[in-house]
Design a protein around this motif. Structure first.
Motif, PDB file in Angstrom:
ATOM      1  N   VAL A 781       0.936  -1.129  -0.121  1.00 10.45           N
ATOM      2  CA  VAL A 781       0.082  -0.031  -0.100  1.00 10.45           C
ATOM      3  C   VAL A 781       0.933   1.201   0.115  1.00 10.45           C
ATOM      4  O   VAL A 781       0.424   2.215  -0.668  1.00 10.45           O
ATOM      5  CB  VAL A 781      -0.969  -0.100   1.113  1.00 10.45           C
ATOM      6  CG1 VAL A 781      -2.054  -1.021   0.949  1.00 10.45           C
ATOM      7  CG2 VAL A 781      -0.201  -0.064   2.533  1.00 10.45           C
ATOM      8  N   ALA A 795       1.531   5.007   4.208  1.00  6.50           N
ATOM      9  CA  ALA A 795       0.460   4.329   4.134  1.00  6.50           C
ATOM     10  C   ALA A 795       0.926   3.185   5.001  1.00  6.50           C
ATOM     11  O   ALA A 795       1.902   2.573   4.518  1.00  6.50           O
ATOM     12  CB  ALA A 795      -0.169   4.055   2.745  1.00  6.50           C
ATOM     13  N   THR A 797      -0.403  -0.760   7.182  1.00  6.71           N
ATOM     14  CA  THR A 797      -1.629  -1.832   7.649  1.00  6.71           C
ATOM     15  C   THR A 797      -1.124  -2.364   8.739  1.00  6.71           C
ATOM     16  O   THR A 797       0.397  -2.732   8.876  1.00  6.71           O
ATOM     17  CB  THR A 797      -2.175  -2.530   6.656  1.00  6.71           C
ATOM     18  OG1 THR A 797      -0.808  -3.427   6.101  1.00  6.71           O
ATOM     19  CG2 THR A 797      -2.706  -2.039   5.267  1.00  6.71           C
ATOM     20  N   ALA A 810      -5.994  -0.205   8.568  1.00 10.17           N
ATOM     21  CA  ALA A 810      -5.330   0.248   7.297  1.00 10.17           C
ATOM     22  C   ALA A 810      -5.685   1.838   7.260  1.00 10.17           C
ATOM     23  O   ALA A 810      -6.599   2.380   7.301  1.00 10.17           O
ATOM     24  CB  ALA A 810      -5.846  -0.139   6.145  1.00 10.17           C
ATOM     25  N   SER A 822      -7.666   6.574  -3.271  1.00 11.91           N
ATOM     26  CA  SER A 822      -7.000   6.046  -2.457  1.00 11.91           C
ATOM     27  C   SER A 822      -7.530   4.867  -1.579  1.00 11.91           C
ATOM     28  O   SER A 822      -7.069   3.804  -1.266  1.00 11.91           O
ATOM     29  CB  SER A 822      -6.190   7.088  -1.283  1.00 11.91           C
ATOM     30  OG  SER A 822      -5.520   8.266  -2.050  1.00 11.91           O
ATOM     31  N   PHE A 826      -6.590   1.140  -1.388  1.00 13.73           N
ATOM     32  CA  PHE A 826      -6.735   0.053   0.012  1.00 13.73           C
ATOM     33  C   PHE A 826      -7.584  -1.263  -0.221  1.00 13.73           C
ATOM     34  O   PHE A 826      -7.304  -2.285   0.072  1.00 13.73           O
ATOM     35  CB  PHE A 826      -7.203   0.904   1.031  1.00 13.73           C
ATOM     36  CG  PHE A 826      -6.123   1.431   1.968  1.00 13.73           C
ATOM     37  CD1 PHE A 826      -5.007   0.908   2.487  1.00 13.73           C
ATOM     38  CD2 PHE A 826      -5.983   3.010   2.147  1.00 13.73           C
ATOM     39  CE1 PHE A 826      -3.964   1.669   3.250  1.00 13.73           C
ATOM     40  CE2 PHE A 826      -5.066   3.504   2.809  1.00 13.73           C
ATOM     41  CZ  PHE A 826      -3.948   2.869   3.408  1.00 13.73           C
TER      42      PHE A 826
END
Length: 936
Positions: A781, A795, A797, A810, A822, A826
């Motif tokens: 990501v 970004a 998670t 996330a 965006s 995800f």
């Protein structure tokens, strides 16, 4: 891991312990070797074989102070480019190579310099030197239009996240623009102007690199476990061929003066409370007066004896704290006062109160005891700063570049220790008292009546969210040719990484006191320090939710004096030991954290016993603590990140659930909490039978047991019954929720749902399974949203949790106009991840996690963390080896099974905090139904 007294024999002998008797003083010796390559590169070597790791740091003597008006932000922008690629290190391979070797890396830019670093197992040192030298000498050709455009967009989003989309984010811009004259190297921000970032060209940046990123403008520091002769050969091999550049002359100090007081205001779209900042120009770093100014800042603003605390916090109740500090940089300095006022107070009142605090300072003066308690903390601070090879490499490099001598630590400490009362009063008279100053008033939108008297509009132009600057990457050719520079050897060959160093787990001792306190300890005598914690299970888990916040307030108040010591006296007793003692609440435990010199261990234990067994329950401090919490609520509501996280918690657990309510409580619960509620919680729920004592440092079990014997005799067990906590089911299908922040420059994305607790046997396997998705910089990501699209600064998670529950989330902050794309990325990437990953990704995950254990046992803080895990979750002492076995044997099929079991984007809550007017219509296309608006 070896344990020994960390004595760096040789060049620097530093006497510390200003408040100790001569026989108690500690001698710290730092051994380093400095030499210079023919191309002008300064090399500093420091050996420390206590752990099988090495830190490499390169300090370039170039910051934003080398830029020009209209060409700002280049130094920081180039920091980003240095992580992209070089002639022999492929696109986005720096992070992959270092992390794949079990290392960590990063960089940073300030006004005066740029620093890059890596910490790796010692077998990867040659690979690091190859990579660092390649980006020093062989990077310019790789600054292609496509790579450059991407990082322009990333940096613009970093500016939005760190400055434009947060309360008071433009304060430093207003101050520096008006305090320093036009053209002064400190009159613009390190991040640069948005227009300059947008208009920068590849040619501009290449010229900047070629001028300043040269060997003769840098210091290379290597600290850790290496052979000196071998390392010199490698340094010469990889860095010796790089040609030196034109001589870069160090800038001379450029302190400024102002002839009159100037005041500016700004109506802040994100602020919910007013904030006043006052600044006086001072002197550059290492100037003799800078040391006394540092002391002045501490005396005015730090602690309960400080006049700013007495006047602004305790007497007038204008704020929870006033920040006062001197900030001296290479060219000039600033003396700063910043006060975030409670709602309803004008900044004119705050400004008046500042001068009342000055008057009280003049009236009360300074005592020798005041100096003693400040100096007492220096020994502990310096040892803490040298607790890692990275910390030592930073300090050696910095002293070399900015003081001209890596051994300047001796003179630096002497200058600090020689500060007198007369020095402090002299600099107060010279730079502060009666002198012109700069003022900024940042007030909530529509609250101009709260500004300081005589302020004028600062003229800040806010970015239009629908017209956000973005470099168009669509027309840039993808087949840009990168020319290779001719070198004396083939630099395209990545040096082989040798056998992994053997990891020896530290020996852990255990014990139990008569009253039920369980103990875990590690003898770690590299430094004369001890770090320890008491973790008392319960805290938020045991609260009556109608009075949520009680545990947190109780913990805060236990820091405020004892039955025989006023808050001021307790604080002074701790300070005179050079120690830190702090009691705070976490979701599942009340934690007492202590950091002290080994020789003062028993004295700190005596103070902790007094704080724990004889709390003062000071009514004045209770009112102040409660007001601090209540007045934090409007600030939290103005924070998109906080509100997104709070909303996600509420959705996952529902109303009136302990995990949907913040640890600090809510606007509804805190006002009703009384001091009797705190006493009742203390009496009912703090028991030695729930207490885990964790200690790491220059101390053995026998000494610990002796020191704790008094507490064991006094503190009696209690029967504490924990409530049953039901964990709700996740939703059957995903929905999207939106929190409106009109005009937001970014959207904060929080996607998640309830997952397994950290105590679950699958927690670590699930965490491993997530690693390639978003558990590192090289996560999928991040590579897409940041490195490919340029939508965000980062970004991630990941899984988080405690003993009772956990969650998967996330998250990212993205450019407003990239919100829909965006969120879709995800969602799509999580769905793809469930289809499985290939051999390359599974091997990267294994290598990164297995090899990083070489770094796991270096510092006392990391060892305390390991003991906390062992004690809280009943893990075996060698659980690291169990985890290594799992990672080593992990198959692609097992990885896929874990992902499908624990990462299901079709059942997650999608929460976005941003500009509803422009983004809600787009989000309807996501296929999750119409966004549900969340009311603040």
């Amino acid at each position: 891991m070896k344990t020994h007294l960390l004595v760096f024999t040789g060049i620097i002998a530093l006497i510390l312990g200003a408040c100790s008797s001569p026989d108690e003083q500690s001698e710290l010796k730092i051994d380093f070797e400095k030499y210079q390559l023919d191309n002008g590169l300064d090399v500093i070597l420091h050996q420390d074989k206590s752990d099988p790791i090495v830190a490499v740091a390169i300090q370039y003597h170039v910051g934003s102070n080398r830029e020009e008006p209209g060409r700002t932000g280049f130094a920081h922008l180039f920091e980003h480019m240095m992580f992209q690629q070089s002639e022999n290190v492929g696109q986005d391979q720096f992070f992959k190579l270092i992390q794949g070797a079990g290392g960590t890396l990063d960089g940073g830019t300030n006004k005066d310099g740029t620093l890059y670093f890596e910490v790796v197992p010692k077998n990867a040192l040659e690979m690091v030197l190859w990579a660092e030298s390649d980006r020093m000498g062989y990077l310019s050709n790789t600054v292609t239009q496509s790579a450059f455009a991407n990082q322009q967009n990333v940096v613009q989003n970093e500016k939005r996240q760190s400055y434009d989309n947060r309360p008071y984010g433009h304060t430093s811009y207003v101050i520096d623009k008006n305090l320093f004259p036009e053209g002064h190297p400190y009159s613009w921000q390190v991040i640069g102007e948005m227009e300059d970032l947008f208009n920068a060209t590849v040619e501009d940046v290449k010229a900047f690199h070629d001028k300043y990123y040269v060997p003769n403008n840098a210091t290379l520091t290597i600290a850790g476990d290496f052979d000196s002769d071998e390392i010199k050969e490698l340094v010469n091999k990889y860095f010796g061929d790089i040609p030196g550049g034109e001589k870069v002359t160090d800038l001379k100090p450029m302190p400024v003066t102002i002839s009159e007081t100037n005041k500016f205001y700004h109506e802040d779209n994100f602020a919910r409370t007013p904030e006043l900042t006052m600044v006086w120009p001072t002197v550059e770093q290492y100037h003799p007066d800078s040391y006394a100014l540092d002391f002045l800042g501490q005396l005015l603003g730090s602690g309960k004896k400080a006049p700013f605390y007495k006047v602004l916090v305790k007497e007038k109740k204008l704020t929870s704290r006033a920040r006062v500090n001197n900030n001296s940089s290479e060219l000039a300095g600033k003396f700063n006062i910043s006060v975030n006022a409670y709602p309803g107070f004008s900044l004119a009142e705050v400004e008046d109160a500042v001068f009342e605090a000055f008057a009280l300072f003049e009236e009360e003066g300074i005592t020798e005891n005041d100096l003693e308690r400040i100096k007492a903390g220096l020994e502990t601070q310096f040892y803490n700063g040298m607790s890692s090879v990275l910390g030592k490499s930073f300090q050696l490099a910095r002293y070399n570049e900015y003081a001209g001598d890596p051994g300047f630590v001796t003179e630096d400490l002497e200058n600090i220790q020689s500060v007198t009362i007369d020095d402090i009063m002299r600099v107060y008279e010279k730079y502060i008292k009666g002198k012109p100053y700069m003022v900024t008033s940042f007030v909530p939108k529509g609250k101009v009546e709260l500004i300081a008297e005589g302020s004028v509009d600062a003229g800040i132009v806010e970015e239009n969210v629908l017209d956000a600057t973005e470099v168009d990457q669509s027309q840039i050719p993808e087949d840009e040719v990168i020319e290779k520079t001719e070198t004396s050897f083939d630099r395209s060959v990545i040096p082989e990484i040798g056998p992994d160093p053997e990891i020896t787990l530290p020996e852990i001792w255990t014990g139990e006191l008569d009253n039920g306190i369980r103990m875990w300890g590690i003898k770690h005598d590299e430094l004369p320090l001890v770090r320890y914690t008491f973790e008392i299970d319960g805290s938020h888990l045991l609260e009556d939710l109608s009075k949520a916040g009680t545990a947190s307030l109780m913990a805060q108040l236990m820091n405020e004096g004892t039955a025989s010591k006023t808050p001021e006296e307790l604080e002074e007793a701790i300070d005179l030991l050079g120690a830190s003692i702090n009691i705070r609440a976490r979701d599942e435990a009340i934690v007492i954290s202590v950091n002290t010199l080994s020789r003062n261990f028993e004295k700190t234990v005596e103070l902790v016993e007094e704080m724990l067994m004889e709390p003062r329950w000071d009514s004045t401090e209770f009112v102040l603590a409660k007001e601090r919490v209540i007045n934090s609520f409007p600030r939290n509501k103005a924070n998109p990140g906080f509100m997104a996280s709070r909303t996600l918690d509420n959705l996952m657990y529902g109303d009136n659930h302990v995990f949907s309510v913040p640890l600090s409580g809510t606007e509804e619960t805190v006002p009703g909490i009384t001091i009797d509620d705190l006493k009742a919680f203390y009496n009912n729920y703090l028991s030695p039978s729930l207490t885990r004592f964790l200690v790491v440092g220059d101390i053995d079990k026998e000494r610990v047991e002796t020191a704790l014997s008094s507490l064991a005799a006094r503190w009696e067990k209690k029967e504490v019954e924990f409530p049953d906590i039901t964990i709700p089911d996740n939703p059957g299908e995903s929905k999207i929720y939106f929190i409106d922040f009109p005009g937001a420059k970014q959207s904060v994305i929080q996607i998640g749902y309830i997952a397994i607790p950290r105590s679950h046997p699958d927690f670590y396997p699930a965490d491993v399974a997530n690693y390639k998705l978003g558990g590192s910089f090289n996560g999928i990501v991040n590579l897409i949203l940041r490195e490919e699209k340029g939508y965000t600064y980062g970004a991630r998670t990941g899984f988080s949790g405690g003993s009772v529950t956990g969650s998967f989330s996330a998250s990212s902050s993205v450019r407003t106009t990239a919100t829909f794309e965006s969120v879709k990325i995800f969602k799509d990437e999580m769905e793809k991840y469930r289809e499985g990953i290939g051999p390359e990704d599974i091997n990267f995950t294994k290598a990164a996690l297995l090899k990083s254990n070489a770094r796991a046992f270096e510092t006392q803080a990391s060892l305390i963390g390991m003991l906390s895990d062992i004690s809280q979750y009943n893990r075996p002492h060698d659980y690291i080896k169990e985890q290594e076995k799992f990672v080593r044997n992990l198959t692609i099929d097992q990885h896929k099974e874990l992902v499908n079991k624990y990462i299901d984007p079709s059942r997650m809550y999608y929460v976005i905090a941003g500009d509803a007017k422009t983004q809600v219509p787009e989000l309807k296309k996501l296929g999750l139904g119409d966004p549900i608006m969340v009311q603040l």
